[in-house]
Design an enzyme around this catalytic site. Structure first.
Site, PDB file in Angstrom:
ATOM      1  N   TYR A  84      27.179  19.313  12.383  1.00  0.00           N
ATOM      2  CA  TYR A  84      28.062  19.814  11.319  1.00  0.00           C
ATOM      3  C   TYR A  84      29.116  20.709  11.953  1.00  0.00           C
ATOM      4  O   TYR A  84      28.813  21.511  12.855  1.00  0.00           O
ATOM      5  CB  TYR A  84      27.255  20.644  10.310  1.00  0.00           C
ATOM      6  CG  TYR A  84      28.119  21.417   9.341  1.00  0.00           C
ATOM      7  CD1 TYR A  84      28.437  20.895   8.089  1.00  0.00           C
ATOM      8  CD2 TYR A  84      28.646  22.674   9.684  1.00  0.00           C
ATOM      9  CE1 TYR A  84      29.244  21.600   7.201  1.00  0.00           C
ATOM     10  CE2 TYR A  84      29.455  23.373   8.802  1.00  0.00           C
ATOM     11  CZ  TYR A  84      29.745  22.831   7.569  1.00  0.00           C
ATOM     12  OH  TYR A  84      30.551  23.516   6.700  1.00  0.00           O
ATOM     13  N   GLU A 118      36.173  20.450   6.872  1.00  0.00           N
ATOM     14  CA  GLU A 118      34.722  20.360   7.000  1.00  0.00           C
ATOM     15  C   GLU A 118      34.359  18.944   7.417  1.00  0.00           C
ATOM     16  O   GLU A 118      34.662  17.984   6.706  1.00  0.00           O
ATOM     17  CB  GLU A 118      34.043  20.700   5.671  1.00  0.00           C
ATOM     18  CG  GLU A 118      32.533  20.766   5.784  1.00  0.00           C
ATOM     19  CD  GLU A 118      31.859  21.189   4.476  1.00  0.00           C
ATOM     20  OE1 GLU A 118      32.198  20.621   3.429  1.00  0.00           O
ATOM     21  OE2 GLU A 118      31.002  22.081   4.530  1.00  0.00           O
TER      22      GLU A 118
END
Lengths: 396, 293
Positions: free
Chosen positions: A118, A206
């Site tokens: 991530y 993101e």
């Protein structure tokens, strides 16, 4: 401003960030061509069909599906395109899917196991610096990771004077446990990602997941990008990415009148000058036994025109049982706003809900007189508490 | 004494000859604020509103001894204007401009870090010391000189508090509108600290809204260092998560920056929190009358 995954990936690619390749289609008749083009370009055998809406959690709602043949691809596109996709972020009514991204399958077998990470870039408001947040726990909800394994979340702050330095990119790659070719790929990935974030004036990038493929490539499989609205004036090409079909139609209309409107679910509409006072007015509605139907900031220049536009927008909402207008006239003169309210009321003609008008500040007394003498079913108030009491009275 | 600005402040207006600058500088002068000149590049040597116009802030400082600047220039040029003021030695820079890109403000914040000056704003209603100096766009007539300091992110909500304080029979020392953007020059905590140290302030109103952690930081500071009563309100109890409520910074990101979370922390830290924004003035009057008994 939010943009779609496929648009975000186009931006990333233009800055040299490796991405999961794909072709966007808005009609199933284009699926075959898209799949063939993708297979030719990437050599992928299978494809992934991904719904393009402005909300996360698409996979959980059935908006992301693997297809192992052309027939299956067409079936998946047929299923997803046009569906009302409900995810944890869309609310119970869901969002209509107008476009799908047909993307290459990147989880192919090879020398090593694929691994998900991530990574996001955003502003640390407290420090006034950008920060890269990353973790080995990819593909999961980052808030869950923060809750369960806070020690696994790493942060790298960027000095505004010097920008991202090579040692920082290396640190990120090593902290993710990478070595060899994958480590080098990650350094390039982070460097290009940060450049894209900064040069597009974004407020959030993101990438979840960032994938290390079985042949040690690092690619962005999904991308969520928020652009800084205040900076769009210097990015005309990005401003054009706005997809109005993703926004509430009333909000789009409000924007045309320079009104700042957010649709909510309650039964009392409100119209206020100033964002802080608008939020405070919503809170007053709640304390008076109602629920706010909207946020509406008419800005510093409340005049007859903006008041009428605001009225019309609020009245489009069938749930609205009463409207509270709360204007603190500093520069704005209350008597003019009052006249605007009376004129708008008469122009619209068919106002079936009680209106409470609270005008305070310059010429507040004159304003109250204009409202009281108008003969309309409008309750006037000067003090905020009086307005709150009036809301309570009309709701009961 | 009050804080930040007073009758002896020497104030210049950047963006002096533009429509916003002209209107608000006129109002400031009318209130009796000591405006000593203005800056509009290319219009140096002219006179505007009876005050001299300069090409640069540096020139303005040299000829007028200015120590405070208020900025009304458009968003694309505002970051530059702030840095110019800092470079010229201005001590208090008040930036009213709304809509400055965040990337520009990151640069500004970094530029100001090792300079001896204080930025208020941007995207704020300015700073006002009742009866002495109006450096901003707050309506002067609602103020009454007194001993309550006000710190707020919001414009009209600040006016609401000011008005309630006046109607409660109290008055204001200084009202500081710190601004609603994600990056601002002076935090809630810093503004509260200024007022806490001001001998002419007896009580503080602290108004915040959803988003960020500034109110929680201020509350923790107050718990450790507070010597005066603080009445607090947080706007946006009813705001949905993830939606921007007008102000660029007013957005609930996680579970710690909701109105409820902030209010809970503030209460824990001894702040008198009101749920209704209509009770701000009344609460302050109540708190002061109990504490003086």
């Amino acid at each position: 401003m939010n943009i779609h995954e496929y648009q975000a990936k186009d931006i990333l690619k233009s800055y040299g960030v490796s991405i999961q390749e794909g072709v966007v289609v808005d009609d199933n008749s284009k699926t075959e061509e898209a799949v063939k083009a993708l297979q030719q370009k990437t050599g992928t055998d299978w494809v992934v069909v991904k719904a393009q809406i402005h909300a996360g959690g698409r996979g959980k709602g059935g908006g992301v599906k693997l297809a192992k043949s052309m027939d299956e691809a067409k079936q998946r596109v047929n299923d997803i395109l046009g569906m009302q996709l409900i995810t944890p972020q869309t609310g119970p009514e869901g969002k209509k899917v107008n476009k799908v991204l047909i993307a290459q399958d990147v989880y192919y077998p090879g020398n090593s196991e694929p691994k998900e990470y991530y990574m996001s870039v955003l502003l640390d408001r407290g420090l006034g610096k950008n920060v890269i947040i990353y973790t080995t726990e990819g593909g999961m909800d980052i808030e869950e990771v923060a809750e369960m394994h806070p020690e696994k979340i790493h942060k790298e702050w960027i000095d505004p004077a010097t920008g991202l330095q090579p040692f920082q990119a290396r640190k990120i790659a090593f902290n993710l446990g990478l070595s060899g070719q994958a480590m080098k790929e990650m350094v390039s990935f982070v460097t290009a990602l940060y450049k894209a974030y900064e040069n597009t004036d974004s407020s959030l990038f993101e990438i979840n997941p960032v994938l290390k493929t079985s042949d040690d490539k690092i690619i962005a499989v999904d991308a969520k990008v928020n652009l800084d609205d205040n900076a769009l004036y210097r990015h005309k090409n990005l401003a054009e990415l706005r997809d109005e079909s993703e926004e509430d139609p009333t909000e789009v209309e409000a924007k045309k009148h320079n009104l700042n409107y957010v649709k909510l679910d309650g039964n009392v509409g409100c119209m206020v000058n100033g964002a802080g006072l608008a939020m405070a007015t919503m809170d007053i509605i709640k304390l008076s036994g109602g629920d706010p139907a909207n946020f509406l900031d008419v800005g510093g220049t409340a005049n007859a025109e903006t008041v009428e536009a605001g009225f019309r927008i609020i009245l489009q909402d069938p749930n609205v049982k009463a409207i509270l207008i709360n204007i603190f006239g500093g520069i704005v003169r209350c008597d003019r706003v009052a006249q605007g309210v009376v004129d708008a009321y008469k122009n619209i003609g068919d106002v079936r809900v009680p209106i409470i008008v609270r005008l305070q500040g310059t010429n507040a007394e004159e304003a109250k007189k204009i409202i009281d003498d108008s003969g309309l079913e409008v309750h006037s108030a000067i003090l905020l508490q009086e307005a709150a009491d009036a809301v309570k009275a009309v709701l009961s | 004494m009050s804080v930040l600005v007073n009758k002896n402040s020497r104030i210049i207006v950047q963006g002096f000859t533009g429509s916003e600058g002209t209107f608000h500088a006129g109002q400031m002068i009318e209130y009796g604020t000591n405006v000593v000149g203005g800056v509009t590049p290319g219009k140096g040597g002219q006179e505007h509103l009876g005050k001299p116009v300069f090409n640069t802030v540096e020139e303005a400082v040299k000829s007028t001894g200015a120590d405070v600047s208020i900025i009304f220039v458009p968003p694309a040029f505002a970051a530059d204007a702030i840095m110019e003021a800092a470079d010229a030695g201005i001590k208090v820079i008040v930036c009213i401009t709304e809509g400055i890109p965040t990337r520009d403000m990151i640069q500004v914040k970094n530029y100001l870090a090792d300079r001896d000056c204080r930025l208020i704003g941007p995207n704020c209603p300015g700073v006002m010391t009742a009866g002495e100096a109006k450096v901003g766009i707050m309506p002067g007539f609602i103020f009454k000189p007194g001993r309550i300091g006000i710190v707020s992110k919001s414009g009209t909500l600040t006016y609401e508090a000011v008005d309630q304080i006046t109607k409660a029979g109290l008055g204001q020392s200084t009202a500081i509108g710190i601004g609603g953007d994600p990056i601002i020059g002076t935090s809630t905590k810093e503004a509260v600290e200024l007022l806490m140290n001001d001998p002419e302030t007896d009580g503080i109103i602290m108004i915040g809204e959803i988003g960020g952690s500034m109110e929680a930081d201020a509350a923790r500071w107050i718990k450790e260092n507070g010597t005066k009563p603080v009445v607090g309100f947080i706007a946006g109890e009813t705001a949905p998560k993830g939606r921007r409520m007008g102000h660029a910074g007013a957005i609930v990101g996680g579970k710690d920056d909701t109105a409820a979370a902030k209010k809970a922390i503030m209460r824990d830290c001894g702040i008198y929190v009101v749920d209704s924004p209509a009770q701000i003035g009344k609460k302050m009057a109540e708190v002061l009358s109990t504490s003086s008994k």
